[in-house]
Design an enzyme around this catalytic site. Structure first.
Site, PDB file in Angstrom:
ATOM      1  N   HIS A  22       0.812  -1.216   0.000  1.00 45.61           N
ATOM      2  CA  HIS A  22       0.000   0.000   0.000  1.00 45.61           C
ATOM      3  C   HIS A  22       0.846   1.266   0.000  1.00 45.61           C
ATOM      4  O   HIS A  22       0.344   2.348  -0.329  1.00 45.61           O
ATOM      5  CB  HIS A  22      -0.927   0.008   1.218  1.00 45.61           C
ATOM      6  CG  HIS A  22      -2.009  -1.017   1.157  1.00 45.61           C
ATOM      7  ND1 HIS A  22      -3.299  -0.727   0.786  1.00 45.61           N
ATOM      8  CD2 HIS A  22      -1.988  -2.350   1.406  1.00 45.61           C
ATOM      9  CE1 HIS A  22      -4.040  -1.828   0.816  1.00 45.61           C
ATOM     10  NE2 HIS A  22      -3.262  -2.823   1.198  1.00 45.61           N
ATOM     11  N   ASP A  36       3.615   9.429  -0.676  1.00 40.56           N
ATOM     12  CA  ASP A  36       2.445   8.617  -0.331  1.00 40.56           C
ATOM     13  C   ASP A  36       2.234   7.558  -1.396  1.00 40.56           C
ATOM     14  O   ASP A  36       2.384   7.834  -2.595  1.00 40.56           O
ATOM     15  CB  ASP A  36       1.195   9.498  -0.234  1.00 40.56           C
ATOM     16  CG  ASP A  36       0.330   9.144   0.966  1.00 40.56           C
ATOM     17  OD1 ASP A  36       0.404   7.992   1.423  1.00 40.56           O
ATOM     18  OD2 ASP A  36      -0.399  10.026   1.443  1.00 40.56           O
TER      19      ASP A  36
END
Length: 458
Positions: free
Chosen positions: A156, A363
């Site tokens: 992720h 991110d």
């Protein structure tokens, strides 16, 4: 159809009368409901047992097998190696890494313990999907337990460069453990390419298209950007307008434009740089004084780690400095809130905002920006200022992309967003909403599981 076994560090068990923890939990429960199966992982509790055992709970045909961590596992596996080594390195923050050999040993031992406990629950006819950086060695540990099940792993968070990866003692073993899986999924093409470069350079792996071979192991790679449940979030945003708290928020704005951010309190989110950018907006564009407000929600996170507590104090100081310098009796420019809100409340905040400010320093994807897009009224949408180093920047071409390390550039983008004509806002929003719909949450898990079956059979 094989049963699905989802493995993640934390498990979200649905409770009657309580909303689901988040969109990702909803997606995984949806996948489990479709395939049938089990969700295995930590229940969030800390116990005194040296070898915690799982307990099973049934909800809507899904088995939730959860176990606590003992104090050593929580401190060394979770807070230590996972979040003081892997998290900072994978987010390109070498200065925050704190390596202790014992933490690394407990990290591998905890993954081995998870594998031993999970193996007892497997029948041999499952499809196993492992999630995120806490559990990288789990596949290898399951193979040692004799599992031959099709096994996929989804990362992720971003994948670091080979040079950064080398800073982790034992990086070769960590990198090689990915090859126990049949399919490895990433958020962006860049992360896939970075992994390939590291595997080739460090391990000497061989590549053919999106397949890597290392010794006799074969690993298929894929890109699966995580999405959101667009329709559900749009309904929540629209419904929020009937809520008293949102009506009061709109009234309290007093005609001011609202800039909104909502993040987990983490140094990777660029919150300090963002606060400084807003200060530059007020200094460099003084006509916005008394005409704009900035609300930043920063949900508490990992308070046991020193850097996170230091960040909280820094942001409180920055917000106080800006308000002390710029406030009037009837206008306070920064509302900084260190509190966790339910998603429905955040959707109301986004719905009321003219600008969404999402500027992580790094991110894997970032779903907040996608939630902001879904929350907007398409008849009069707000503008999105987004870090070019967020994975979502690959999809949201209608955003104003900025370097998150440059507060002056962020301030300039905020000015552009606040001045953006209605027609341009509508065009940009329509483009972003179409992209978010194309890669929604259901498509994410369906594509991964379809490819996992193909990766094993091909």
């Amino acid at each position: 159809m094989k049963d699905l076994v989802v493995v993640s560090n934390r498990v979200s068990i649905p409770e009657a009368g309580r909303s689901q923890a988040g969109g990702l939990a909803m997606a995984l429960n949806s996948a489990l409901a479709r395939h049938g199966g089990m969700w295995f992982g930590w229940n969030g509790e800390i116990c005194h047992d040296t070898s915690p055992q799982p307990t099973q709970t049934r909800r809507n045909g899904i088995t939730y097998a959860t176990l606590p961590l003992n104090a050593e596992q929580h401190n060394d596996y979770y807070l230590g190696f996972s979040n003081e080594v892997l998290w900072p390195i994978f987010h390109f923050n070498l200065g925050a890494m704190k390596f202790h050999r014992h933490h690394a040993q407990v990290y591998y031992a905890t993954n081995q313990h998870f594998a031993e406990q999970l193996s007892k629950l497997l029948t041999g006819d499952e499809l196993i999907w492992v999630h995120d950086y806490h559990l990288i060695p789990l596949g290898e540990a399951l193979r040692r337990q004799g599992s031959h099940a099709p096994m996929g792993f989804f990362l992720h968070i971003p994948f670091p460069s080979a040079e950064l990866l080398r800073c982790i003692p034992g990086h070769r073993d960590l990198l090689a453990s990915f090859f126990a899986y049949d399919l490895l999924g990433f958020q962006t093409p860049q992360d896939l390419e970075t992994f390939c470069h590291a595997a080739i350079r460090i391990l000497g792996a061989k590549r053919s298209d999106n397949v890597l071979r290392y010794g006799d192991q074969r690993l298929k790679l894929g890109i699966y950007p995580v999405g959101i449940d667009v329709d559900t979030l749009q309904r929540e945003a629209q419904h929020s307008e009937t809520k008293q708290a949102v009506r009061q928020l709109r009234t309290s704005l007093g005609g001011c434009a609202l800039i909104a951010g909502a993040d987990r309190l983490d140094y990777s989110k660029g919150l300090g740089e963002r606060m400084l950018a807003f200060e530059h907006l007020l200094d460099d564009y003084p006509h916005y004084r008394r005409h704009v407000l900035y609300t930043q929600v920063a949900s508490p996170s990992r308070s046991a780690i020193t850097e996170y507590d230091d960040l909280r104090q820094q942001l409180e100081s920055q917000a106080g400095h800006i308000n002390g310098l710029h406030s009037d009796l009837d206008w306070v420019p920064v509302h900084y809130i260190n509190k966790t809100y339910p998603r429905t409340a955040l959707m109301g905040l986004f719905r009321a905002a003219q600008v969404g400010l999402v500027t992580p320093l790094r991110d894997g994807m970032n779903l907040v920006c996608k939630e902001f897009v879904a929350a907007q009224d398409s008849r009069d949408p707000g503008a999105l200022v987004l870090s070019e180093l967020a994975g979502a920047a690959h999809e949201l071409e209608g955003a104003l992309l900025v370097n998150p390390y440059d507060p002056h550039a962020i301030a300039e983008a905020l000015d552009q967003a606040l001045q953006m004509p209605h027609e341009e806002r509508c065009r940009r929003h329509a483009s972003m909403l179409a992209s978010v719909r194309c890669n929604d949450l259901t498509r994410w898990w369906q594509r991964f599981l379809d490819d996992l079956g193909y990766a094993v059979s091909s």
